[in-house]
Design a protein around this motif. Structure first.
Motif, mmCIF file in Angstrom:
data_model
loop_
_atom_site.group_PDB
_atom_site.id
_atom_site.type_symbol
_atom_site.label_atom_id
_atom_site.label_comp_id
_atom_site.label_asym_id
_atom_site.label_seq_id
_atom_site.Cartn_x
_atom_site.Cartn_y
_atom_site.Cartn_z
ATOM 1 N N ASN A 368 10.131 15.180 1.998
ATOM 2 C CA ASN A 368 10.292 14.227 0.896
ATOM 3 C C ASN A 368 9.177 14.381 -0.139
ATOM 4 N N PHE A 369 8.032 14.938 0.251
ATOM 5 C CA PHE A 369 6.940 15.111 -0.708
ATOM 6 C C PHE A 369 7.226 16.225 -1.719
ATOM 7 N N PRO A 370 7.675 17.424 -1.283
ATOM 8 C CA PRO A 370 8.089 18.413 -2.289
ATOM 9 C C PRO A 370 9.233 17.900 -3.173
ATOM 10 N N LEU A 371 10.119 17.098 -2.616
ATOM 11 C CA LEU A 371 11.189 16.514 -3.427
ATOM 12 C C LEU A 371 10.602 15.617 -4.515
ATOM 13 N N GLN A 372 9.566 14.851 -4.176
ATOM 14 C CA GLN A 372 8.909 14.019 -5.191
ATOM 15 C C GLN A 372 8.342 14.869 -6.321
ATOM 16 N N ARG A 373 7.763 16.032 -5.965
ATOM 17 C CA ARG A 373 7.197 16.884 -7.008
ATOM 18 C C ARG A 373 8.311 17.491 -7.866
ATOM 19 N N LEU A 374 9.451 17.798 -7.265
ATOM 20 C CA LEU A 374 10.597 18.264 -8.050
ATOM 21 C C LEU A 374 10.991 17.199 -9.064
ATOM 22 N N LEU A 375 11.063 15.956 -8.626
ATOM 23 C CA LEU A 375 11.418 14.855 -9.526
ATOM 24 C C LEU A 375 10.343 14.661 -10.597
ATOM 25 N N ASP A 376 9.069 14.820 -10.213
ATOM 26 C CA ASP A 376 7.977 14.694 -11.189
ATOM 27 C C ASP A 376 8.058 15.766 -12.271
ATOM 28 N N ALA A 377 8.607 16.930 -11.922
ATOM 29 C CA ALA A 377 8.646 18.059 -12.860
ATOM 30 C C ALA A 377 9.868 18.040 -13.770
ATOM 31 N N ILE A 378 10.833 17.183 -13.497
ATOM 32 C CA ILE A 378 12.058 17.151 -14.317
ATOM 33 C C ILE A 378 11.726 16.708 -15.737
ATOM 34 N N SER A 379 12.184 17.487 -16.704
ATOM 35 C CA SER A 379 11.929 17.159 -18.110
ATOM 36 C C SER A 379 13.163 17.320 -18.986
ATOM 37 N N THR A 380 14.304 17.653 -18.397
ATOM 38 C CA THR A 380 15.519 17.865 -19.189
ATOM 39 C C THR A 380 16.688 17.077 -18.605
ATOM 40 N N PRO A 381 17.601 16.591 -19.459
ATOM 41 C CA PRO A 381 18.797 15.894 -18.954
ATOM 42 C C PRO A 381 19.674 16.802 -18.099
ATOM 43 N N GLU A 382 19.656 18.108 -18.390
ATOM 44 C CA GLU A 382 20.500 19.045 -17.641
ATOM 45 C C GLU A 382 20.112 19.100 -16.166
ATOM 46 N N LEU A 383 18.833 18.920 -15.869
ATOM 47 C CA LEU A 383 18.407 18.919 -14.469
ATOM 48 C C LEU A 383 18.486 17.524 -13.868
ATOM 49 N N LEU A 384 18.164 16.503 -14.652
ATOM 50 C CA LEU A 384 18.186 15.138 -14.121
ATOM 51 C C LEU A 384 19.588 14.722 -13.708
ATOM 52 N N SER A 385 20.596 15.147 -14.467
ATOM 53 C CA SER A 385 21.971 14.695 -14.209
ATOM 54 C C SER A 385 22.448 15.025 -12.792
ATOM 55 N N PRO A 386 22.425 16.305 -12.353
ATOM 56 C CA PRO A 386 22.884 16.582 -10.976
ATOM 57 C C PRO A 386 21.967 15.981 -9.919
ATOM 58 N N VAL A 387 20.677 15.900 -10.195
ATOM 59 C CA VAL A 387 19.739 15.310 -9.229
ATOM 60 C C VAL A 387 20.046 13.830 -9.036
ATOM 61 N N PHE A 388 20.260 13.112 -10.138
ATOM 62 C CA PHE A 388 20.532 11.680 -10.046
ATOM 63 C C PHE A 388 21.863 11.415 -9.343
ATOM 64 N N GLU A 389 22.867 12.189 -9.690
ATOM 65 C CA GLU A 389 24.185 11.981 -9.088
ATOM 66 C C GLU A 389 24.158 12.194 -7.584
ATOM 67 N N GLU A 390 23.334 13.127 -7.133
ATOM 68 C CA GLU A 390 23.270 13.427 -5.695
ATOM 69 C C GLU A 390 22.380 12.458 -4.942
ATOM 70 N N LEU A 391 21.294 12.035 -5.551
ATOM 71 C CA LEU A 391 20.290 11.259 -4.841
ATOM 72 C C LEU A 391 20.514 9.752 -4.932
ATOM 73 N N SER A 392 21.076 9.260 -6.030
ATOM 74 C CA SER A 392 21.168 7.815 -6.259
ATOM 75 C C SER A 392 21.965 7.053 -5.195
ATOM 76 N N PRO A 393 23.039 7.619 -4.603
ATOM 77 C CA PRO A 393 23.746 6.834 -3.580
ATOM 78 C C PRO A 393 22.891 6.510 -2.346
ATOM 79 N N ALA A 394 21.838 7.276 -2.115
ATOM 80 C CA ALA A 394 21.012 7.065 -0.921
ATOM 81 C C ALA A 394 19.749 6.284 -1.231
#
Length: 638
Positions: A368-394
């Motif tokens: 979960n810690f590397p995942l946090q760094r992936l989220l910290d590094a997101i700077s574009t809507p193109e990457l945030l969109s699939p990440v949010f759709e996959e992670l938000s239900p949990a």
């Protein structure tokens, strides 16, 4: 414990949060002339040899250096007397350098003494230690002396005054054979490069390598310098590390070339630096420095790490990289890789290795810690969109598992990119059981701050399948604010910087004066007040509506360690009318403020004595300050 629908949780749940010294002699007020003020070296002027052949400091020698350090601390900052004292002390240091460096007490004193050293004495001490580099670098005390020596470079490198002294000494024929500071650094880098794997893998030697990388790159990482001392929880240590800001200083071009050559050594044994705990720290520091100074080579090094990990055999479905995300050592290295990757490479890394596995990673105690760094590094809507759709239900399940940092990082990505803000806020309301009925939403701030679900915070017992009860205002106002957590504070700070923080502001406005005071006095909660004062999304009117609950609490605020800082921030942004209200309330308890260790600073900042005795002069002074502030703001906006 797992979280499912609301009904199985009868009692709800709490989410785990994951006086300056004088400069003269006493009495006369100035230093004596001549030798009398200088500590005298011990009669033997030498060090004993231990059975293993290493020098040992006598108590008399330690006493001399202790007195010398004390005298230097109290000496004037400049002048002939100080120069003579420094010269004499470092003449002794040079002869005892190895013994001092490898003695626990002597090492600590030598590190402090190096802070007083001019260029030439520092080079002599360095040269004295260099003949025993391997021994000193791998000694638990000696390595910190080498670090301190390297960390003097920002002060001495290219210093005009020191260069003039150096030229003068060369003209006089002194120290003709002594290497320059630049040559000593490059020589040290060459010796480390010749035995790179050994130094990086040694518990103490790795500190030298990490400091050398920083000096060659002209960047000091505060988090790296602070790492050896103290112990912190895993979650808090990682938060602290990524928030520390580096300090840059100028270095010659040859240093950057040397940095690249030294960093190339990582490629020869990439497997060791990925899997060995001690060696991995050196590669992590190198990536941070290279990202700032040599970004192309940093990308090349990152590709080498990812390429190696991606080609390892996988025992199950998915990328081999996923196995290393679950490893304590490799995951820390991958955290740093994720933070320095450029957006296009980060996007492809996500698609090739992370996509489809985010919920599994979020639930893992290490991954979960590397995942946090992936989220910290997101700077574009193109990457945030699939990440949010996959992670938000949990999201609720992740909170229940105690991996709150993942949720904080996701909310931070939504704030940074400016997307999915309404959706993530709704998910948070549902996770904390204050979405329905809608009357509960006004209670969201205490729940977020304490990381407690609604029924836990208000100690309710809800039967299985029963409809959630309406929010009771009387119950909410009667309850004292719970303990604010660090991660809860971070969550609220992100939400206050959303484009429309209306719900959070309404919840803050519903707090009573004592509750808002408790938030402001909390070490973590005080930063929530900072966010209210600094967020561009909060209007002046909204800010005033929230802060008016503090009227009648200003004295308590001023007499608090953290509350006084909040009151200073409120004061700095307040109009003249609000300042009068604050000063009037504080003036009623003037004597109490003056006696309080924090309150007397507030009284001084407010100019309370002037306000009480010369009101008209105080108003003119405040008007002038406000005028200067408006002028400065207009310049900054332009």
């Amino acid at each position: 414990m797992g979280l499912g629908p609301r009904s199985p949780h009868k009692a709800g749940r709490q989410f785990p949060a994951s006086g300056k010294r004088g400069r003269g002699a006493k009495g006369s007020g100035r230093f004596l002339r001549g030798r009398e003020q200088h500590p005298r070296p011990p009669a033997d002027r030498g060090s004993e040899r231990t059975p293993d052949g290493h020098p040992h400091l006598s108590p008399e020698t330690l006493g001399y250096f202790r007195r010398a350090l004390s005298a230097l601390k109290e000496a004037p900052e400049a002048g002939e007397e100080r120069e003579l004292m420094v010269h004499n002390v470092f003449k002794e240091v040079e002869t005892q350098a190895l013994a001092l460096a490898t003695n626990r007490t002597g090492s600590e004193m030598l590190q402090e003494l190096l802070g007083f050293s001019p260029l030439k004495p520092l080079c002599r001490v360095w040269a004295a230690l260099r003949s025993n580099l391997r021994f000193v670098a791998c000694h638990r005390c000696g390595v910190h002396v080498l670090q301190s020596t390297l960390l003097q470079l920002p002060r001495l490198l290219g210093s005009p005054a020191e260069e003039e002294k150096e030229e003068e000494e060369e003209e006089n024929g002194k120290d003709g054979s002594l290497e320059t500071l630049e040559e000593l650094v490059l020589g040290l880098a060459s010796e480390v490069c010749d035995d790179f794997l050994f130094y990086c893998g040694d518990t103490h030697g790795s500190f030298l390598v990490r400091t050398l990388l920083q000096v060659l790159g002209g960047t000091l990482l505060e988090s790296e310098r602070a790492r050896p001392g103290g112990s912190k929880s895993s979650e808090n240590q990682r938060v602290t590390t990524r928030e520390c800001k580096p300090t840059d200083f100028e270095v010659p071009e040859v240093f950057l070339n040397c940095l690249q050559n030294l960093s190339s050594c990582f490629l020869k044994d990439i497997a060791v630096f990925i899997t060995d705990k001690i060696s991995s720290f050196c590669l992590q520091v190198a990536l941070q420095i290279l990202h700032r100074k040599l970004p192309q080579f940093c990308a090349y090094l990152c590709n080498a790490v990812i390429g190696y990990l991606s080609t390892r055999s996988s025992s199950g479905a998915g990328s081999p990289l996923l196995l290393f995300l679950r490893d304590q050592t490799s995951s820390r290295l991958l955290e740093q890789v994720l933070l320095v990757l450029e957006p296009p490479r980060l996007q492809s890394l996500f698609e090739d290795h992370f996509q489809g596995h985010l919920q599994t990673l979020a639930a893992h105690p290490i991954a979960n810690f590397p995942l946090q760094r992936l989220l910290d590094a997101i700077s574009t809507p193109e990457l945030l969109s699939p990440v949010f759709e996959e992670l938000s239900p949990a999201l609720e399940a992740v909170l229940a598992q105690g991996h709150t940092g993942v949720v904080i990082a996701l909310v931070g990505a939504c704030r940074r990119v400016g997307a999915y803000q309404a959706q993530v806020l709704q998910l948070l309301l549902e996770a904390f059981h204050c979405a329905e009925p809608s009357s509960r939403q006004v209670a969201c701030v205490p729940l977020f701050a304490t990381l407690m679900a609604y029924e836990v915070y208000y100690e309710l017992m809800e039967e299985e399948g029963a409809m959630p009860a309406e929010h009771q205002v009387e119950m909410a106002t009667a309850r004292t604010l719970g303990e604010v957590t660090v991660l809860g504070s971070l969550l609220l700070q992100h939400l206050l910087h959303f484009s429309t923080p209306g719900l959070i502001l309404r919840s803050l406005g519903s707090l009573t004066g004592p509750q808002l005071l408790a938030l402001a006095q909390s070490p973590a909660g005080s930063h929530v007040l900072d966010a209210i004062l600094t967020s561009p999304s909060v209007t002046r009117k909204q800010r005033r509506r929230v802060l008016q609950a503090l009227k009648g609490q200003y004295v308590s605020l001023a007499c608090s360690r953290h509350g006084s800082r909040v009151l200073d921030a409120i004061w700095n942004g307040a109009a003249l009318g609000i300042r009068k209200e604050i000063a009037s309330e504080l003036g009623e308890q003037n004597q109490e403020l003056i006696r309080d260790p924090f309150g007397h600073h507030v009284a001084r900042n407010v100019a309370l004595t002037t306000f009480l005795k010369r009101r008209e002069a105080w108003e003119q002074q405040q008007s002038a300050v406000a005028k200067r502030r408006r002028a400065l703001n207009s310049v900054l906006e332009d």
